[in-house]
Design a protein around this motif. Structure first.
Motif, PDB file in Angstrom:
ATOM      1  N   ARG A 158      49.368  48.025  62.576  1.00  0.00           N
ATOM      2  CA  ARG A 158      48.271  48.682  61.799  1.00  0.00           C
ATOM      3  C   ARG A 158      48.507  50.182  61.899  1.00  0.00           C
ATOM      4  NH1 ARG A 158      41.537  48.276  62.367  1.00  0.00           N
ATOM      5  NH2 ARG A 158      42.051  50.014  64.028  1.00  0.00           N
ATOM      6  N   ILE A 162      49.111  52.065  58.492  1.00  0.00           N
ATOM      7  CA  ILE A 162      48.252  53.280  57.899  1.00  0.00           C
ATOM      8  C   ILE A 162      48.908  54.385  57.785  1.00  0.00           C
ATOM      9  CG2 ILE A 162      46.463  54.877  58.557  1.00  0.00           C
ATOM     10  CD1 ILE A 162      44.819  52.289  59.821  1.00  0.00           C
ATOM     11  N   LEU A 193      61.344  55.698  59.617  1.00  0.00           N
ATOM     12  CA  LEU A 193      62.020  56.906  60.415  1.00  0.00           C
ATOM     13  C   LEU A 193      61.437  56.861  61.442  1.00  0.00           C
ATOM     14  CD1 LEU A 193      63.638  59.067  57.754  1.00  0.00           C
ATOM     15  CD2 LEU A 193      64.710  57.642  58.989  1.00  0.00           C
ATOM     16  N   ALA A 194      59.833  57.146  61.476  1.00  0.00           N
ATOM     17  CA  ALA A 194      59.031  57.342  62.678  1.00  0.00           C
ATOM     18  C   ALA A 194      59.085  56.111  63.463  1.00  0.00           C
ATOM     19  CB  ALA A 194      57.600  57.971  62.355  1.00  0.00           C
ATOM     20  N   ALA A 197      62.122  56.128  65.489  1.00  0.00           N
ATOM     21  CA  ALA A 197      62.448  57.164  66.523  1.00  0.00           C
ATOM     22  C   ALA A 197      61.235  56.901  67.665  1.00  0.00           C
ATOM     23  CB  ALA A 197      62.127  58.264  65.883  1.00  0.00           C
ATOM     24  N   ALA A 199      57.676  56.096  67.360  1.00  0.00           N
ATOM     25  CA  ALA A 199      56.263  56.147  66.955  1.00  0.00           C
ATOM     26  C   ALA A 199      55.520  54.940  66.853  1.00  0.00           C
ATOM     27  CB  ALA A 199      56.179  57.203  65.576  1.00  0.00           C
ATOM     28  N   PHE A 200      54.313  54.842  67.016  1.00  0.00           N
ATOM     29  CA  PHE A 200      53.370  53.581  66.742  1.00  0.00           C
ATOM     30  C   PHE A 200      53.769  52.417  67.834  1.00  0.00           C
ATOM     31  CE2 PHE A 200      55.161  55.010  62.363  1.00  0.00           C
ATOM     32  CZ  PHE A 200      54.220  55.726  62.452  1.00  0.00           C
ATOM     33  N   SER A 201      54.207  52.902  69.009  1.00  0.00           N
ATOM     34  CA  SER A 201      54.486  51.998  70.007  1.00  0.00           C
ATOM     35  C   SER A 201      53.143  51.905  70.917  1.00  0.00           C
ATOM     36  CB  SER A 201      55.578  52.428  71.090  1.00  0.00           C
ATOM     37  OG  SER A 201      55.062  53.645  71.712  1.00  0.00           O
ATOM     38  N   ARG A 203      51.607  51.345  74.369  1.00  0.00           N
ATOM     39  CA  ARG A 203      52.098  51.232  75.666  1.00  0.00           C
ATOM     40  C   ARG A 203      51.455  50.145  76.369  1.00  0.00           C
ATOM     41  NH1 ARG A 203      50.682  57.003  73.950  1.00  0.00           N
ATOM     42  NH2 ARG A 203      52.993  57.458  73.067  1.00  0.00           N
TER      43      ARG A 203
END
Lengths: 208, 208
Positions: A158, A162, A193-194, A197, A199-201, A203
């Protein structure tokens, strides 16, 4: 105008009840697009739909009820997220669809966003619809993981969706900048790209 | 209420004219926050401000004039973008500021966005204010380039800034999701990762 009492047979899908709902919601969309939610009245909708006012009052009660039902009806549509073969392509196609819905003149989508500032029930219905649509789009991320385009199973789908779509709404609805035909692809590209690299992981301690 | 004609001395900054404007705009913000733009009236503002109605009508003409002036006054504020020493830190601080302005109850910022759907003049003033603020924030990207955090001089600063901040507006204003205290940092992080991976670049043929 015709408005006899419903019979049981009329309640089946495609029956009289469904037909009246379709007529009324078409009228709501047309009135919203032409006049905005400020100009939306039970009388105007009944007249435009060719349905008795009493029916509109009985089934939808008030303007808030009409707004909620028109938003709910959008959620019932058989909408499918794009499937282009790549995450970037899917997000670009999704953004193009969003851009079109926001730029069409007049835009029912924008009129419903405006209405949501003034009707708590419309706002809740809108949040339900958005939540449903973003959930439907999570398949784009699942497919990307299967294709090896997304780095792991631990992607917060999500947040990615977004990030990919928010610039469209922000630029066109709130900032009211001139539309940029490249924006759907560029916003999709930046999100991909984010993602690649890191992002959006999600944890591990948050994914419980 | 006091409302004698202005004298020349009263027009200087900090004089009577400026004081009346401050009183009236304070009243507009308070009325907007409490009642929304739908409840904003010339009479309500004059009463709350303790200023003659005739003065309010003469200087601001109508509710649209009040909305435009309250937005313009925000642009006149001595606002400075954050300067934390890193692009990620700056964007996070900016997002925290945005998140606060959207979550404060009642929120003047949200009331002004709602008003912009209904007043073309307010919408134009809002677009001017946003454009000005994003332009002020371009310094964050310039500093990042100087520090070697951004890959080149060919970064489209506004696209980066919109990507970093748009998820806040989208989640809180349009989607009306529960606020996520990690969102300011996560949205900043995603934008910085995308930037480092080559997003938001101005191609040479577009930079003319």
């Amino acid at each position: 105008m015709t408005d006899e009492p419903d019979t049981t047979a009329d309640r089946r899908p495609g029956g009289r009840t469904a037909r009246i709902r379709a007529q009324v919601l078409d009228a709501v969309r047309a009135e919203l697009a032409e006049r905005g939610h400020e100009g939306l009245t039970m009388e105007g909708v009944a007249t435009r739909a060719g349905v008795h006012r009493a029916t509109v009052y009985r089934r939808w009660r008030d303007v808030g009820g009409l707004l909620v039902d028109v938003i709910d009806a959008a959620g019932e549509m058989d909408w499918q997220p794009p499937d282009t073969g790549s995450l970037r392509g899917d997000l670009t196609a999704l953004n193009q669809e969003i851009q079109e819905s926001l730029l069409v003149q007049p835009s029912v989508a924008v009129a419903l966003m405006a209405a949501s500032f003034h009707s708590e029930r419309a706002a809740q219905a809108q949040t339900r619809l958005w939540t449903h649509r973003y959930a439907q789009c999570e398949i784009l991320v699942e497919r990307a993981v299967e294709r090896g385009e997304a780095p792991s199973q631990h992607t917060d789908a999500r947040s990615l969706l977004i990030a990919a779509t928010a610039p469209l709404y922000h630029q066109l609805v709130l900032l009211r900048l001139d539309p940029d035909p490249r924006l759907p692809e560029r916003a999709a590209e930046a999100a991909v790209l984010a993602l690649r690299a890191g992002a959006f992981s999600v944890r591990r301690d948050e994914s419980v």
